[in-house]
Design a protein around this motif. Sequence first.
Motif, PDB file in Angstrom:
ATOM      1  N   LYS A  74      36.412  33.431  47.344  1.00 58.47           N
ATOM      2  CA  LYS A  74      37.665  32.722  47.621  1.00 58.47           C
ATOM      3  C   LYS A  74      37.590  31.233  47.287  1.00 58.47           C
ATOM      4  N   ASP A  75      36.367  30.715  47.152  1.00 57.39           N
ATOM      5  CA  ASP A  75      36.191  29.280  46.903  1.00 57.39           C
ATOM      6  C   ASP A  75      35.918  28.944  45.444  1.00 57.39           C
ATOM      7  N   ILE A  76      35.838  29.949  44.578  1.00 56.14           N
ATOM      8  CA  ILE A  76      35.369  29.707  43.221  1.00 56.14           C
ATOM      9  C   ILE A  76      36.302  28.799  42.419  1.00 56.14           C
ATOM     10  N   HIS A  77      37.609  28.973  42.555  1.00 53.05           N
ATOM     11  CA  HIS A  77      38.527  28.180  41.741  1.00 53.05           C
ATOM     12  C   HIS A  77      38.465  26.692  42.098  1.00 53.05           C
ATOM     13  N   GLY A  99      32.462  40.107  41.943  1.00 52.45           N
ATOM     14  CA  GLY A  99      33.812  40.395  41.482  1.00 52.45           C
ATOM     15  C   GLY A  99      34.430  39.411  40.517  1.00 52.45           C
ATOM     16  N   VAL A 100      33.935  38.193  40.444  1.00 53.16           N
ATOM     17  CA  VAL A 100      34.575  37.157  39.625  1.00 53.16           C
ATOM     18  C   VAL A 100      34.164  37.338  38.167  1.00 53.16           C
ATOM     19  N   SER A 101      35.139  37.586  37.293  1.00 53.21           N
ATOM     20  CA  SER A 101      34.866  37.944  35.908  1.00 53.21           C
ATOM     21  C   SER A 101      34.449  36.758  35.054  1.00 53.21           C
ATOM     22  N   ILE A 102      33.831  37.074  33.924  1.00 49.93           N
ATOM     23  CA  ILE A 102      33.475  36.041  32.950  1.00 49.93           C
ATOM     24  C   ILE A 102      34.731  35.341  32.447  1.00 49.93           C
ATOM     25  N   SER A 103      35.811  36.090  32.225  1.00 49.17           N
ATOM     26  CA  SER A 103      37.051  35.478  31.737  1.00 49.17           C
ATOM     27  C   SER A 103      37.614  34.484  32.741  1.00 49.17           C
ATOM     28  N   ARG A 261      36.032  47.271  46.241  1.00 49.85           N
ATOM     29  CA  ARG A 261      36.264  45.930  46.767  1.00 49.85           C
ATOM     30  C   ARG A 261      35.851  44.874  45.750  1.00 49.85           C
ATOM     31  N   SER A 262      34.762  45.124  45.020  1.00 54.66           N
ATOM     32  CA  SER A 262      34.349  44.206  43.967  1.00 54.66           C
ATOM     33  C   SER A 262      35.442  44.090  42.903  1.00 54.66           C
ATOM     34  N   ARG A 263      36.035  45.210  42.552  1.00 58.82           N
ATOM     35  CA  ARG A 263      37.114  45.192  41.554  1.00 58.82           C
ATOM     36  C   ARG A 263      38.343  44.452  42.100  1.00 58.82           C
ATOM     37  N   GLU A 264      38.631  44.635  43.387  1.00 55.70           N
ATOM     38  CA  GLU A 264      39.767  43.939  43.992  1.00 55.70           C
ATOM     39  C   GLU A 264      39.554  42.429  43.973  1.00 55.70           C
ATOM     40  N   GLY A 266      37.719  40.796  41.901  1.00 55.15           N
ATOM     41  CA  GLY A 266      37.841  40.360  40.519  1.00 55.15           C
ATOM     42  C   GLY A 266      39.287  40.236  40.086  1.00 55.15           C
ATOM     43  N   ALA A 267      40.098  41.227  40.462  1.00 54.54           N
ATOM     44  CA  ALA A 267      41.517  41.203  40.097  1.00 54.54           C
ATOM     45  C   ALA A 267      42.222  40.018  40.740  1.00 54.54           C
ATOM     46  N   LEU A 268      41.849  39.717  41.981  1.00 61.74           N
ATOM     47  CA  LEU A 268      42.453  38.588  42.677  1.00 61.74           C
ATOM     48  C   LEU A 268      42.104  37.273  42.001  1.00 61.74           C
ATOM     49  N   SER A 269      40.826  37.115  41.617  1.00 63.74           N
ATOM     50  CA  SER A 269      40.390  35.906  40.939  1.00 63.74           C
ATOM     51  C   SER A 269      41.066  35.757  39.581  1.00 63.74           C
TER      52      SER A 269
END
Length: 274
Positions: A74-77, A99-103, A261-264, A266-269
């Motif tokens: 949740k803090d990555i951005h 979950g946080v993607s390379i893109s 949950r990991s995919r969720e 990632g999708a949120l990020s």
Amino acid sequence: MKRIVFVGAGSMAEAIIAGIVNEDVIAAKDVYVTNKSDEERLLFLQEKYGVSIVSADRRELNEANLIILATKPKDIHQAMADIIHHLNDRAAVLSVIAGVSISTIESGLGKRPIARSMPNTSATIGKSATGVTMNQSVSLEMKNSILGLLSAIGIVKEVSEDELHLVTALSGSGPAYIYYLVEALEEAAIARGLASVTARELIIQTLDGAASMLKMTGEEPHVLRKNVTSPGGTTEAGLHALSTNSFKETIASCIYKAENRSRELGALSDKIST
């Protein structure tokens, strides 16, 4: 690898720091840490491992060869927004965030060498099981440096980015499942009258022995299981209880839920970054 900066100072960051410092992969003086606001935590890591705290002007970020992102998802951005203007163009990024993607990282930090990995907290003692994936900007030299760093804290397997969700569920979260199993075994033993200290020691040695048998013999798990299971014996009775209570189905559900949950996450990020 000349200088590493950890952005985030939680349990995963500490596990990796402990692993690379204890294994002398990188000198402690060349490892720097920063986080959002917890100065006490940074001082703790500095005192325990001999690492340095990123200074107020953040010049260490500009001098770093590798930035390790270890914040909460949740803090990555906000973390990327805080560091983007301090990075040099050559710095590579290694994320250990579930979950946080390379893109998403490319959107926040620009097109640069980026790797995603999922170690586990056994990195603290050099026993992590880590999956890693990298974008095409990672040079062979940097790839070898990242693999070397991760190998110092345990085993490392290259996987696709999509597979990293499953690796997160399996080995990233895996230690917690094992600890939960130990809790259950210990509680059952104590409830039947065994001393807690005795139960704990027997359980730990049993797990260690079973893991060593798998590793050293190379036998399939079902073969080793059958070798222990005499018809009509105690082991068969215990396994029957596990089967009756849908043990394998429960484990499958555990992995599925964690992967999902990991995919969720990632999708949120990804959604936030667009």
